[in-house]
Design a protein around this motif. Sequence first.
Motif, PDB file in Angstrom:
ATOM      1  N   THR A 237       0.796  -1.219   0.000  1.00  0.00           N
ATOM      2  CA  THR A 237       0.000   0.000   0.000  1.00  0.00           C
ATOM      3  C   THR A 237       0.833   1.275   0.000  1.00  0.00           C
ATOM      4  N   GLY A 238       1.986   1.255   0.640  1.00  0.00           N
ATOM      5  CA  GLY A 238       2.787   2.472   0.756  1.00  0.00           C
ATOM      6  C   GLY A 238       2.197   3.480   1.722  1.00  0.00           C
ATOM      7  N   GLU A 239       1.172   3.079   2.469  1.00  0.00           N
ATOM      8  CA  GLU A 239       0.493   4.003   3.378  1.00  0.00           C
ATOM      9  C   GLU A 239       1.323   4.208   4.652  1.00  0.00           C
ATOM     10  N   VAL A 240       1.700   5.450   4.880  1.00  0.00           N
ATOM     11  CA  VAL A 240       2.482   5.797   6.062  1.00  0.00           C
ATOM     12  C   VAL A 240       1.797   6.949   6.786  1.00  0.00           C
ATOM     13  N   THR A 241       1.702   6.831   8.090  1.00  0.00           N
ATOM     14  CA  THR A 241       1.204   7.932   8.906  1.00  0.00           C
ATOM     15  C   THR A 241       2.359   8.491   9.725  1.00  0.00           C
ATOM     16  N   TRP A 242       2.283   9.771  10.032  1.00  0.00           N
ATOM     17  CA  TRP A 242       3.364  10.436  10.742  1.00  0.00           C
ATOM     18  C   TRP A 242       2.883  10.928  12.097  1.00  0.00           C
ATOM     19  N   ARG A 243       3.729  10.792  13.076  1.00  0.00           N
ATOM     20  CA  ARG A 243       3.429  11.323  14.393  1.00  0.00           C
ATOM     21  C   ARG A 243       3.529  12.845  14.344  1.00  0.00           C
ATOM     22  N   PRO A 244       2.745  13.556  15.145  1.00  0.00           N
ATOM     23  CA  PRO A 244       2.866  15.020  15.176  1.00  0.00           C
ATOM     24  C   PRO A 244       4.217  15.444  15.731  1.00  0.00           C
ATOM     25  N   ARG A 248       0.736  15.036  21.384  1.00  0.00           N
ATOM     26  CA  ARG A 248      -0.346  15.410  22.300  1.00  0.00           C
ATOM     27  C   ARG A 248      -0.988  14.195  22.945  1.00  0.00           C
ATOM     28  N   ASN A 249      -0.824  13.033  22.311  1.00  0.00           N
ATOM     29  CA  ASN A 249      -1.373  11.804  22.868  1.00  0.00           C
ATOM     30  C   ASN A 249      -0.301  10.732  22.771  1.00  0.00           C
ATOM     31  N   ALA A 250       0.517  10.644  23.803  1.00  0.00           N
ATOM     32  CA  ALA A 250       1.676   9.744  23.759  1.00  0.00           C
ATOM     33  C   ALA A 250       1.265   8.291  23.623  1.00  0.00           C
ATOM     34  N   GLN A 251       0.092   7.912  24.123  1.00  0.00           N
ATOM     35  CA  GLN A 251      -0.335   6.519  24.066  1.00  0.00           C
ATOM     36  C   GLN A 251      -0.626   6.073  22.637  1.00  0.00           C
ATOM     37  N   SER A 252      -0.958   7.016  21.752  1.00  0.00           N
ATOM     38  CA  SER A 252      -1.331   6.643  20.388  1.00  0.00           C
ATOM     39  C   SER A 252      -0.164   6.122  19.579  1.00  0.00           C
ATOM     40  N   ILE A 253       1.050   6.326  20.062  1.00  0.00           N
ATOM     41  CA  ILE A 253       2.221   5.859  19.324  1.00  0.00           C
ATOM     42  C   ILE A 253       2.454   4.368  19.516  1.00  0.00           C
ATOM     43  N   LEU A 254       1.802   3.770  20.510  1.00  0.00           N
ATOM     44  CA  LEU A 254       2.085   2.386  20.859  1.00  0.00           C
ATOM     45  C   LEU A 254       1.617   1.396  19.810  1.00  0.00           C
ATOM     46  N   LYS A 255       0.527   1.678  19.117  1.00  0.00           N
ATOM     47  CA  LYS A 255      -0.005   0.719  18.152  1.00  0.00           C
ATOM     48  C   LYS A 255      -0.459   1.440  16.889  1.00  0.00           C
ATOM     49  N   PRO A 256       0.347   1.412  15.828  1.00  0.00           N
ATOM     50  CA  PRO A 256      -0.069   2.047  14.581  1.00  0.00           C
ATOM     51  C   PRO A 256      -1.204   1.281  13.926  1.00  0.00           C
ATOM     52  N   THR A 257      -2.051   1.988  13.226  1.00  0.00           N
ATOM     53  CA  THR A 257      -3.165   1.346  12.534  1.00  0.00           C
ATOM     54  C   THR A 257      -2.680   0.689  11.252  1.00  0.00           C
ATOM     55  N   SER A 258      -3.259  -0.456  10.914  1.00  0.00           N
ATOM     56  CA  SER A 258      -2.881  -1.165   9.694  1.00  0.00           C
ATOM     57  C   SER A 258      -3.697  -0.637   8.521  1.00  0.00           C
ATOM     58  N   PRO A 259      -3.046  -0.370   7.374  1.00  0.00           N
ATOM     59  CA  PRO A 259      -3.780   0.127   6.216  1.00  0.00           C
ATOM     60  C   PRO A 259      -4.639  -0.979   5.596  1.00  0.00           C
ATOM     61  N   ALA A 260      -5.653  -0.588   4.865  1.00  0.00           N
ATOM     62  CA  ALA A 260      -6.541  -1.540   4.181  1.00  0.00           C
ATOM     63  C   ALA A 260      -6.252  -1.512   2.677  1.00  0.00           C
ATOM     64  N   TYR A 261      -6.279  -2.676   2.062  1.00  0.00           N
ATOM     65  CA  TYR A 261      -6.057  -2.755   0.619  1.00  0.00           C
ATOM     66  C   TYR A 261      -6.845  -3.925   0.081  1.00  0.00           C
ATOM     67  N   ASN A 262      -7.136  -3.884  -1.221  1.00  0.00           N
ATOM     68  CA  ASN A 262      -7.944  -4.936  -1.835  1.00  0.00           C
ATOM     69  C   ASN A 262      -7.058  -6.073  -2.327  1.00  0.00           C
TER      70      ASN A 262
END
Length: 266
Positions: A237-244, A248-262
């Motif tokens: 997918t090449g989908e990458v998300t970046w931390r701010p 502001r929410n340190a806990q959100s870094i613990l588990k990145p979301t998995s991208p969806a693809y067909n």
Amino acid sequence: MLFGTLLRHETCRPQLNKICGGSIPTSGAVTQQKRMLHSTIQLLAAKDSLQPSEEKVSAFTKIIEAMGFTGPLKYNKWKIKIAALRMYTCCVERTDYEEFFHRCHMPDTLNSWFLVAQLHVWMCLVRMKQEGRAGKYMCHYIVHSMWEDVEQRGKVMGIDSVTLKESMRSMTENFYAAIFGYDEGILSDDHVLAAALWRNLFSKCCEDPRQLELLVEYVRKQMQYLDAMNGEDLLLTGEVTWRPLVERNAQSILKPTSPAYNDEGL
């Protein structure tokens, strides 16, 4: 050579305010400068453990790759090219450039945009090189997409062809020098990484150690976040998300979301 460099930096650690070229007292500066996010030995061990096992390739594949051609890959080459373009797009469209310019006191110019973009592109290259031959193939097209985008942006801004060509030549030299410096920094301690950021991102014009501290923390946490992403998902997918830049929410870094693809990987 690498261990000699690490030992040199270990015995002669420069303070962040010396790297900046100024001496600005800050609250808790001594404590912050001594704090290490990762020790050199621990980080090297972690990087070694992340390296994929060498892929077994035939003698014929090695021959054609030595001739400059690409051998068979785990995934379709066209899918990897699309994923590479998407990953580069994530570098330029999902990064808050205004916040970088504001907090790092950078002018809003094409060169400043490129310096921030190349930092994120480098982090993607580091991550994808862990995915074997397919990841290295993807790295090639990430960089290819970057240079095409830089050229197009220069034309849209009305830069004449001669000036644009000279600027791109300078950017190319700076890009590969920056990659070398960032690679050394990510494998070393925070002082070495801060020096690389000072030279490349700040163009040696930073006089506030707090800005360097912010960027060092950003790179470390972002690399940790990218390492936690699934390699196959990134290849497809090449989908990458970046931390701010400022978390502001340190806990959100613990588990990145998995991208969806067909089923086609798109």
